[in-house]
Design a protein around this motif. Structure first.
Motif, PDB file in Angstrom:
ATOM      1  N   GLU A 135      -1.509   5.008 -19.269  1.00  0.00           N
ATOM      2  CA  GLU A 135      -2.630   4.067 -19.189  1.00  0.00           C
ATOM      3  C   GLU A 135      -2.263   2.857 -18.336  1.00  0.00           C
ATOM      4  O   GLU A 135      -3.102   2.321 -17.610  1.00  0.00           O
ATOM      5  CB  GLU A 135      -3.070   3.638 -20.586  1.00  0.00           C
ATOM      6  N   ILE A 136      -1.020   2.403 -18.430  1.00  0.00           N
ATOM      7  CA  ILE A 136      -0.585   1.297 -17.583  1.00  0.00           C
ATOM      8  C   ILE A 136      -0.610   1.712 -16.122  1.00  0.00           C
ATOM      9  O   ILE A 136      -1.002   0.931 -15.239  1.00  0.00           O
ATOM     10  CB  ILE A 136       0.818   0.821 -18.015  1.00  0.00           C
ATOM     11  N   GLU A 137      -0.226   2.949 -15.847  1.00  0.00           N
ATOM     12  CA  GLU A 137      -0.326   3.470 -14.484  1.00  0.00           C
ATOM     13  C   GLU A 137      -1.768   3.429 -14.005  1.00  0.00           C
ATOM     14  O   GLU A 137      -2.054   3.061 -12.852  1.00  0.00           O
ATOM     15  CB  GLU A 137       0.200   4.900 -14.434  1.00  0.00           C
ATOM     16  N   ALA A 138      -2.700   3.781 -14.896  1.00  0.00           N
ATOM     17  CA  ALA A 138      -4.117   3.736 -14.536  1.00  0.00           C
ATOM     18  C   ALA A 138      -4.568   2.303 -14.266  1.00  0.00           C
ATOM     19  O   ALA A 138      -5.374   2.054 -13.359  1.00  0.00           O
ATOM     20  CB  ALA A 138      -4.960   4.354 -15.653  1.00  0.00           C
ATOM     21  N   VAL A 139      -4.056   1.339 -15.041  1.00  0.00           N
ATOM     22  CA  VAL A 139      -4.389  -0.070 -14.817  1.00  0.00           C
ATOM     23  C   VAL A 139      -3.961  -0.497 -13.420  1.00  0.00           C
ATOM     24  O   VAL A 139      -4.726  -1.108 -12.673  1.00  0.00           O
ATOM     25  CB  VAL A 139      -3.710  -0.958 -15.887  1.00  0.00           C
ATOM     26  N   LEU A 140      -2.719  -0.157 -13.054  1.00  0.00           N
ATOM     27  CA  LEU A 140      -2.184  -0.581 -11.764  1.00  0.00           C
ATOM     28  C   LEU A 140      -2.927   0.061 -10.596  1.00  0.00           C
ATOM     29  O   LEU A 140      -3.076  -0.551  -9.534  1.00  0.00           O
ATOM     30  CB  LEU A 140      -0.690  -0.238 -11.676  1.00  0.00           C
ATOM     31  N   ASN A 141      -3.378   1.286 -10.798  1.00  0.00           N
ATOM     32  CA  ASN A 141      -4.033   2.009  -9.707  1.00  0.00           C
ATOM     33  C   ASN A 141      -5.546   1.861  -9.700  1.00  0.00           C
ATOM     34  O   ASN A 141      -6.229   2.536  -8.937  1.00  0.00           O
ATOM     35  CB  ASN A 141      -3.666   3.500  -9.771  1.00  0.00           C
ATOM     36  N   SER A 142      -6.077   0.997 -10.554  1.00  0.00           N
ATOM     37  CA  SER A 142      -7.524   0.832 -10.622  1.00  0.00           C
ATOM     38  C   SER A 142      -8.021  -0.431  -9.931  1.00  0.00           C
ATOM     39  O   SER A 142      -9.226  -0.626  -9.801  1.00  0.00           O
ATOM     40  CB  SER A 142      -7.985   0.800 -12.083  1.00  0.00           C
ATOM     41  N   CYS A 143      -7.097  -1.315  -9.512  1.00  0.00           N
ATOM     42  CA  CYS A 143      -7.546  -2.571  -8.898  1.00  0.00           C
ATOM     43  C   CYS A 143      -8.072  -2.311  -7.490  1.00  0.00           C
ATOM     44  O   CYS A 143      -7.475  -1.571  -6.717  1.00  0.00           O
ATOM     45  CB  CYS A 143      -6.411  -3.587  -8.868  1.00  0.00           C
ATOM     46  N   PRO A 144      -9.210  -2.894  -7.139  1.00  0.00           N
ATOM     47  CA  PRO A 144      -9.790  -2.662  -5.812  1.00  0.00           C
ATOM     48  C   PRO A 144      -8.985  -3.360  -4.722  1.00  0.00           C
ATOM     49  O   PRO A 144      -8.645  -4.538  -4.850  1.00  0.00           O
ATOM     50  CB  PRO A 144     -11.201  -3.258  -5.937  1.00  0.00           C
ATOM     51  N   ILE A 145      -8.661  -2.629  -3.652  1.00  0.00           N
ATOM     52  CA  ILE A 145      -7.926  -3.219  -2.538  1.00  0.00           C
ATOM     53  C   ILE A 145      -8.847  -3.521  -1.365  1.00  0.00           C
ATOM     54  O   ILE A 145      -8.566  -4.411  -0.568  1.00  0.00           O
ATOM     55  CB  ILE A 145      -6.752  -2.317  -2.093  1.00  0.00           C
ATOM     56  N   THR A 146      -9.936  -2.797  -1.252  1.00  0.00           N
ATOM     57  CA  THR A 146     -10.971  -3.092  -0.272  1.00  0.00           C
ATOM     58  C   THR A 146     -12.234  -2.359  -0.711  1.00  0.00           C
ATOM     59  O   THR A 146     -12.321  -1.948  -1.867  1.00  0.00           O
ATOM     60  CB  THR A 146     -10.532  -2.703   1.156  1.00  0.00           C
ATOM     61  N   TYR A 147     -13.205  -2.182   0.167  1.00  0.00           N
ATOM     62  CA  TYR A 147     -14.472  -1.602  -0.264  1.00  0.00           C
ATOM     63  C   TYR A 147     -15.129  -0.850   0.887  1.00  0.00           C
ATOM     64  O   TYR A 147     -14.785  -1.020   2.067  1.00  0.00           O
ATOM     65  CB  TYR A 147     -15.423  -2.695  -0.765  1.00  0.00           C
ATOM     66  N   ILE A 148     -16.072   0.016   0.529  1.00  0.00           N
ATOM     67  CA  ILE A 148     -16.941   0.688   1.498  1.00  0.00           C
ATOM     68  C   ILE A 148     -18.329   0.116   1.330  1.00  0.00           C
ATOM     69  O   ILE A 148     -18.879   0.140   0.227  1.00  0.00           O
ATOM     70  CB  ILE A 148     -16.962   2.211   1.275  1.00  0.00           C
ATOM     71  N   LEU A 176     -13.823 -10.497  -5.646  1.00  0.00           N
ATOM     72  CA  LEU A 176     -13.580 -10.150  -7.047  1.00  0.00           C
ATOM     73  C   LEU A 176     -14.064 -11.296  -7.919  1.00  0.00           C
ATOM     74  O   LEU A 176     -13.760 -12.457  -7.644  1.00  0.00           O
ATOM     75  CB  LEU A 176     -12.089  -9.940  -7.288  1.00  0.00           C
ATOM     76  N   ILE A 177     -14.822 -10.972  -8.962  1.00  0.00           N
ATOM     77  CA  ILE A 177     -15.342 -11.993  -9.867  1.00  0.00           C
ATOM     78  C   ILE A 177     -14.521 -11.961 -11.154  1.00  0.00           C
ATOM     79  O   ILE A 177     -14.438 -10.934 -11.828  1.00  0.00           O
ATOM     80  CB  ILE A 177     -16.830 -11.740 -10.182  1.00  0.00           C
ATOM     81  N   HIS A 178     -13.913 -13.090 -11.468  1.00  0.00           N
ATOM     82  CA  HIS A 178     -13.116 -13.168 -12.694  1.00  0.00           C
ATOM     83  C   HIS A 178     -14.045 -13.079 -13.906  1.00  0.00           C
ATOM     84  O   HIS A 178     -14.997 -13.837 -14.038  1.00  0.00           O
ATOM     85  CB  HIS A 178     -12.348 -14.495 -12.726  1.00  0.00           C
ATOM     86  N   ASP A 179     -13.751 -12.131 -14.788  1.00  0.00           N
ATOM     87  CA  ASP A 179     -14.573 -11.927 -15.984  1.00  0.00           C
ATOM     88  C   ASP A 179     -13.673 -11.433 -17.107  1.00  0.00           C
ATOM     89  O   ASP A 179     -13.224 -10.284 -17.100  1.00  0.00           O
ATOM     90  CB  ASP A 179     -15.690 -10.920 -15.704  1.00  0.00           C
ATOM     91  N   ASP A 180     -13.413 -12.290 -18.084  1.00  0.00           N
ATOM     92  CA  ASP A 180     -12.522 -11.939 -19.192  1.00  0.00           C
ATOM     93  C   ASP A 180     -13.144 -10.935 -20.156  1.00  0.00           C
ATOM     94  O   ASP A 180     -12.448 -10.391 -21.017  1.00  0.00           O
ATOM     95  CB  ASP A 180     -12.126 -13.199 -19.975  1.00  0.00           C
ATOM     96  N   GLN A 181     -14.447 -10.704 -20.061  1.00  0.00           N
ATOM     97  CA  GLN A 181     -15.130  -9.813 -20.996  1.00  0.00           C
ATOM     98  C   GLN A 181     -15.081  -8.343 -20.569  1.00  0.00           C
ATOM     99  O   GLN A 181     -15.469  -7.468 -21.337  1.00  0.00           O
ATOM    100  CB  GLN A 181     -16.595 -10.243 -21.161  1.00  0.00           C
ATOM    101  N   LEU A 182     -14.631  -8.081 -19.358  1.00  0.00           N
ATOM    102  CA  LEU A 182     -14.607  -6.696 -18.881  1.00  0.00           C
ATOM    103  C   LEU A 182     -13.532  -5.892 -19.615  1.00  0.00           C
ATOM    104  O   LEU A 182     -12.446  -6.405 -19.900  1.00  0.00           O
ATOM    105  CB  LEU A 182     -14.333  -6.649 -17.382  1.00  0.00           C
ATOM    106  N   PRO A 183     -13.806  -4.615 -19.897  1.00  0.00           N
ATOM    107  CA  PRO A 183     -12.789  -3.764 -20.533  1.00  0.00           C
ATOM    108  C   PRO A 183     -11.615  -3.511 -19.585  1.00  0.00           C
ATOM    109  O   PRO A 183     -11.666  -3.845 -18.400  1.00  0.00           O
ATOM    110  CB  PRO A 183     -13.560  -2.461 -20.818  1.00  0.00           C
ATOM    111  N   ARG A 184     -10.565  -2.919 -20.122  1.00  0.00           N
ATOM    112  CA  ARG A 184      -9.399  -2.576 -19.308  1.00  0.00           C
ATOM    113  C   ARG A 184      -9.794  -1.723 -18.106  1.00  0.00           C
ATOM    114  O   ARG A 184     -10.691  -0.884 -18.165  1.00  0.00           O
ATOM    115  CB  ARG A 184      -8.384  -1.763 -20.130  1.00  0.00           C
TER     116      ARG A 184
END
Length: 201
Positions: free
Chosen positions: A47-60, A148-156
């Motif tokens: 799950e930690i691996e999924a956390v690290l690989n889920s952050c957006p680096i750019t967009y389409i 990126l919008i900081h939002d503490d309410q978002l799930p993992r």
């Protein structure tokens, strides 16, 4: 020279080295003295691996689907990673004591949520520092920037993206607040809660 130095830091690996150091430090704090079975430890690390690989680096940018974030998992697996499905403990029918299962499940969730909160905080701090133009002034946001919008309410594992549609400056002519188009609504956020992506526009 300051602009060149801070930008080359990202491309020469300085930004990512700080991220790796942050991950190792938080891992030691979160699970260094935890009481996990080998199966639980494997689950937590996955799950930690999924956390690290889920952050957006750019967009389409797509007119039909909006701004679609590209994450490391897209390049590793071809799709976006999601968190492991939460178990509905009330439906479990086995010989193991239900209270024991709930206790172990909640313990694992606390570890993962603790890691997520600490790593996200470190990641956003590092992300903001890499976009400094000079020691005293940050890169200002512009209309049509994807942020990126900081939002503490978002799930993992979930990150909120939006497009800057309007900017508001203070008396010093610096951008202080931005109007952001996020999903189907327009929201206003101070620049302290907005972050440029690793690879911006």
């Amino acid at each position: 020279m300051e602009i060149y130095h801070r930008k080359k830091c990202m491309w020469w690996g300085g930004f990512y080295e700080r991220i790796f150091r942050s991950v190792k430090t938080i891992l030691r704090k979160v699970i260094g003295k935890s009481s996990l079975t080998s199966e639980e430890l494997e689950t937590v690390l996955c799950e930690i691996e999924a956390v690290l690989n889920s952050c957006p680096i750019t967009y389409i940018d797509s007119d039909s689907t909006g701004n679609f974030p590209l994450t490391p998992s897209h390049f590793l697996l071809g799709r976006r990673l999601t968190s492991l499905l939460a178990v509905k403990l009330s439906t479990i029918d086995c010989v193991v004591d239900k209270k024991v299962l709930i206790k172990r499940f909640n313990y694992r969730e606390r570890l993962l949520n603790n890691f997520w909160r600490q790593w996200r905080k470190d990641y956003l701090l590092n992300l903001k520092s890499v976009h400094f133009v000079n020691p005293t002034k940050e890169t200002e946001f512009k209309i049509n920037d994807i942020v990126l919008i900081h939002d503490d309410q978002l799930p993992r594992n979930l990150w909120k993206l939006g497009k800057v549609v309007e900017i508001f400056t203070g008396r010093d002519e610096r951008v202080r607040v931005c109007a952001i188009k996020a999903e189907n609504s327009i929201i206003k956020r101070p620049v302290q809660l907005l972050h440029n992506l690793e690879i911006p526009n």
